[in-house]
Design an enzyme around this catalytic site. Structure first.
Site, PDB file in Angstrom:
ATOM      1  N   CYS A 119     -71.251  27.220  40.009  1.00 40.64           N
ATOM      2  CA  CYS A 119     -71.401  28.829  39.965  1.00 40.64           C
ATOM      3  C   CYS A 119     -70.547  29.152  41.145  1.00 40.64           C
ATOM      4  O   CYS A 119     -69.641  30.134  41.035  1.00 40.64           O
ATOM      5  CB  CYS A 119     -72.629  29.341  39.784  1.00 40.64           C
ATOM      6  SG  CYS A 119     -73.792  28.788  38.381  1.00 40.64           S
TER       7      CYS A 119
ATOM      8  N   CYS B 282     -76.605  26.945  42.362  1.00 41.21           N
ATOM      9  CA  CYS B 282     -75.785  26.456  41.489  1.00 41.21           C
ATOM     10  C   CYS B 282     -74.211  25.987  42.124  1.00 41.21           C
ATOM     11  O   CYS B 282     -73.546  27.037  42.286  1.00 41.21           O
ATOM     12  CB  CYS B 282     -75.720  27.213  40.088  1.00 41.21           C
ATOM     13  SG  CYS B 282     -74.223  26.723  38.992  1.00 41.21           S
TER      14      CYS B 282
END
Length: 110
Positions: free
Chosen positions: A36, A33
């Site tokens: 993230c 991600c």
């Protein structure tokens, strides 16, 4: 510091070992991600700035049972706990909003 959690037992132990008044923040993330990865260093800085708060990182692929238990469907999701109960939640890699939310829930150091 930020503690990496590797299992549901580990996560439960981190929650139960926190003092009853201590805020625990969990970053539910995925290695694939992008957002993230972008917020990860900011999360570390926040942990350094608020040593009276416990900061956890939970890999949703490694700890599927934990992310399912807390209804995590998008990454990153941040969940805040006190005395084992969820007291706050936030989705997305918004550093300012995360800092405000954590600081408002953190209280003063003992």
């Amino acid at each position: 510091s930020v503690v990496a959690v590797h299992s549901k037992a580990d996560f439960d132990r981190q929650l139960s070992s926190a003092r009853s008044s201590q805020l625990v923040v969990a970053d539910f993330f995925a290695s694939w991600c992008g957002p993230c990865q972008q917020i990860a260093p900011k999360y570390k800085e926040l942990a350094a700035a608020l040593p009276h708060v416990k900061f956890l990182k939970v890999d949703v692929d490694e700890c599927k049972d934990v992310s399912q238990q807390y209804g995590v469907s998008a990454m990153p999701t941040f969940k805040m706990f006190r005395a084992g109960a969820e007291v706050g939640s936030m989705q997305g890699a918004d550093e300012g909003a995360l800092r405000d939310k954590v600081e408002s829930l953190a209280g003063k150091p003992d």
